[in-house]
Scaffold this motif. Sequence first.
Motif, PDB file in Angstrom:
ATOM      1  N   ALA A  71       1.738  31.824  13.606  1.00 13.90           N
ATOM      2  CA  ALA A  71       1.362  33.129  13.053  1.00 13.90           C
ATOM      3  C   ALA A  71       0.516  32.993  11.787  1.00 13.90           C
ATOM      4  CB  ALA A  71       2.621  33.943  12.763  1.00 13.90           C
ATOM      5  N   GLY A  72       0.211  31.754  11.405  1.00 17.28           N
ATOM      6  CA  GLY A  72      -0.648  31.531  10.252  1.00 17.28           C
ATOM      7  C   GLY A  72       0.071  31.465   8.917  1.00 17.28           C
ATOM      8  N   ILE A  73       1.374  31.306   8.949  1.00 11.89           N
ATOM      9  CA  ILE A  73       2.153  31.225   7.707  1.00 11.89           C
ATOM     10  C   ILE A  73       2.345  29.753   7.357  1.00 11.89           C
ATOM     11  CG2 ILE A  73       4.338  31.807   6.588  1.00 11.89           C
ATOM     12  CD1 ILE A  73       4.557  34.056   8.782  1.00 11.89           C
ATOM     13  N   PRO A  74       1.927  29.344   6.169  1.00 11.21           N
ATOM     14  CA  PRO A  74       2.068  27.936   5.791  1.00 11.21           C
ATOM     15  C   PRO A  74       3.543  27.512   5.713  1.00 11.21           C
ATOM     16  CG  PRO A  74       0.828  29.168   4.115  1.00 11.21           C
ATOM     17  CD  PRO A  74       1.302  30.149   5.137  1.00 11.21           C
ATOM     18  N   GLU A  75       3.807  26.263   6.069  1.00 12.01           N
ATOM     19  CA  GLU A  75       5.172  25.745   6.020  1.00 12.01           C
ATOM     20  C   GLU A  75       5.755  25.841   4.617  1.00 12.01           C
ATOM     21  OE1 GLU A  75       7.728  21.710   7.005  1.00 12.01           O
ATOM     22  OE2 GLU A  75       5.762  21.960   7.915  1.00 12.01           O
ATOM     23  N   SER A  76       4.903  25.709   3.602  1.00 14.83           N
ATOM     24  CA  SER A  76       5.387  25.791   2.224  1.00 14.83           C
ATOM     25  C   SER A  76       5.974  27.168   1.919  1.00 14.83           C
ATOM     26  CB  SER A  76       4.254  25.479   1.244  1.00 14.83           C
ATOM     27  OG  SER A  76       3.190  26.408   1.402  1.00 14.83           O
ATOM     28  N   GLU A  77       5.537  28.182   2.641  1.00 17.48           N
ATOM     29  CA  GLU A  77       6.069  29.538   2.464  1.00 17.48           C
ATOM     30  C   GLU A  77       7.211  29.817   3.433  1.00 17.48           C
ATOM     31  OE1 GLU A  77       4.518  34.181   2.768  1.00 17.48           O
ATOM     32  OE2 GLU A  77       3.052  32.554   2.845  1.00 17.48           O
ATOM     33  N   ALA A  78       7.039  29.428   4.680  1.00 17.14           N
ATOM     34  CA  ALA A  78       8.039  29.738   5.702  1.00 17.14           C
ATOM     35  C   ALA A  78       9.277  28.852   5.588  1.00 17.14           C
ATOM     36  CB  ALA A  78       7.427  29.593   7.092  1.00 17.14           C
ATOM     37  N   GLY A  79       9.075  27.574   5.268  1.00 20.62           N
ATOM     38  CA  GLY A  79      10.180  26.610   5.248  1.00 20.62           C
ATOM     39  C   GLY A  79      11.354  27.017   4.377  1.00 20.62           C
ATOM     40  N   PRO A  80      11.116  27.360   3.102  1.00 18.74           N
ATOM     41  CA  PRO A  80      12.248  27.734   2.250  1.00 18.74           C
ATOM     42  C   PRO A  80      13.008  28.966   2.767  1.00 18.74           C
ATOM     43  CG  PRO A  80      10.329  27.217   0.905  1.00 18.74           C
ATOM     44  CD  PRO A  80       9.867  27.238   2.347  1.00 18.74           C
ATOM     45  N   PHE A  81      12.280  29.927   3.326  1.00 17.62           N
ATOM     46  CA  PHE A  81      12.963  31.113   3.863  1.00 17.62           C
ATOM     47  C   PHE A  81      13.797  30.740   5.087  1.00 17.62           C
ATOM     48  CE2 PHE A  81      13.538  34.790   6.524  1.00 17.62           C
ATOM     49  CZ  PHE A  81      14.054  35.705   5.609  1.00 17.62           C
ATOM     50  N   ILE A  82      13.221  29.965   5.977  1.00 14.99           N
ATOM     51  CA  ILE A  82      13.936  29.564   7.193  1.00 14.99           C
ATOM     52  C   ILE A  82      15.188  28.753   6.844  1.00 14.99           C
ATOM     53  CG2 ILE A  82      13.771  28.068   9.239  1.00 14.99           C
ATOM     54  CD1 ILE A  82      10.792  29.056   9.426  1.00 14.99           C
ATOM     55  N   GLU A  83      15.098  27.882   5.866  1.00 17.98           N
ATOM     56  CA  GLU A  83      16.227  27.031   5.482  1.00 17.98           C
ATOM     57  C   GLU A  83      17.369  27.809   4.833  1.00 17.98           C
ATOM     58  OE1 GLU A  83      14.714  23.854   3.054  1.00 17.98           O
ATOM     59  OE2 GLU A  83      13.348  23.193   4.646  1.00 17.98           O
ATOM     60  N   ASP A  84      17.053  28.890   4.118  1.00 19.37           N
ATOM     61  CA  ASP A  84      18.091  29.694   3.457  1.00 19.37           C
ATOM     62  C   ASP A  84      18.624  30.723   4.444  1.00 19.37           C
ATOM     63  OD1 ASP A  84      19.723  31.311   1.936  1.00 19.37           O
ATOM     64  OD2 ASP A  84      18.200  31.774   0.418  1.00 19.37           O
ATOM     65  N   LYS A  85      19.646  30.351   5.180  1.00 18.82           N
ATOM     66  CA  LYS A  85      20.176  31.178   6.275  1.00 18.82           C
ATOM     67  C   LYS A  85      20.755  32.510   5.814  1.00 18.82           C
ATOM     68  CE  LYS A  85      19.361  27.766   9.069  1.00 18.82           C
ATOM     69  NZ  LYS A  85      18.059  27.716   9.681  1.00 18.82           N
ATOM     70  N   THR A  86      21.011  32.663   4.523  1.00 16.63           N
ATOM     71  CA  THR A  86      21.586  33.917   4.039  1.00 16.63           C
ATOM     72  C   THR A  86      20.511  34.931   3.654  1.00 16.63           C
ATOM     73  OG1 THR A  86      21.712  33.120   1.752  1.00 16.63           O
ATOM     74  CG2 THR A  86      23.644  32.753   3.169  1.00 16.63           C
ATOM     75  N   ASN A  87      19.307  34.454   3.362  1.00 16.07           N
ATOM     76  CA  ASN A  87      18.229  35.327   2.906  1.00 16.07           C
ATOM     77  C   ASN A  87      17.819  36.288   4.020  1.00 16.07           C
ATOM     78  OD1 ASN A  87      16.059  36.504   1.613  1.00 16.07           O
ATOM     79  ND2 ASN A  87      15.141  34.566   0.982  1.00 16.07           N
ATOM     80  N   GLY A  88      18.080  37.566   3.817  1.00 14.86           N
ATOM     81  CA  GLY A  88      17.709  38.591   4.787  1.00 14.86           C
ATOM     82  C   GLY A  88      18.717  38.830   5.884  1.00 14.86           C
ATOM     83  N   MET A  89      19.745  37.984   5.977  1.00 18.80           N
ATOM     84  CA  MET A  89      20.703  38.108   7.080  1.00 18.80           C
ATOM     85  C   MET A  89      21.509  39.409   7.004  1.00 18.80           C
ATOM     86  SD  MET A  89      21.715  36.883   9.916  1.00 18.80           S
ATOM     87  CE  MET A  89      21.323  35.148  10.067  1.00 18.80           C
ATOM     88  N   LEU A  90      21.911  39.818   5.815  1.00 15.66           N
ATOM     89  CA  LEU A  90      22.684  41.053   5.684  1.00 15.66           C
ATOM     90  C   LEU A  90      21.877  42.253   6.179  1.00 15.66           C
ATOM     91  CD1 LEU A  90      25.306  42.377   4.774  1.00 15.66           C
ATOM     92  CD2 LEU A  90      24.343  42.550   2.475  1.00 15.66           C
TER      93      LEU A  90
END
Length: 142
Positions: A71-90
């Motif tokens: 989708a054109g999102i750099p790993e440096s931006e997507a990686g930290p969000f993907i790794e933090d399983k709590t971010n956005g889950m609620l």
Amino acid sequence: MSAYGVSAGINFKFGGTVANTMDAHRVIQHFQEEKGPEVADKIINSLYSQYFENEKHPSADETLLEATADAGIPESEAGPFIEDKTNGMLDVKNMVRQQAGNGVDAVPTIMFEGKRRDITLVGAKEVEEYEKTLKQIVKESK
């Protein structure tokens, strides 16, 4: 499903892992809010291809990273969000609860709003059933 795939150019495979997709929903929702619906569509298309054609785990970090890269999102931006399983889950869990309260318990659930009544189709349907429903909504709206 295989018959649908042939007509759409999709080579469905059914040997992959069936798993909870909540984390994939979390990633889609986040980047839809951050980047817009076009980016979310690209993520979804990549996830569908990876899961249905390449038998990849639907919520594995590597699958989600590939989808966001597609989708054109750099790993440096997507990686930290993907790794933090709590971010956005609620937020995603609350959305699921809200839809469950609306009677949605299967996918797809498509609600057609008519002038006289609404019609809801739950689960995968044949194309003819969607056409019939749309014709009915048009007929009742005149």
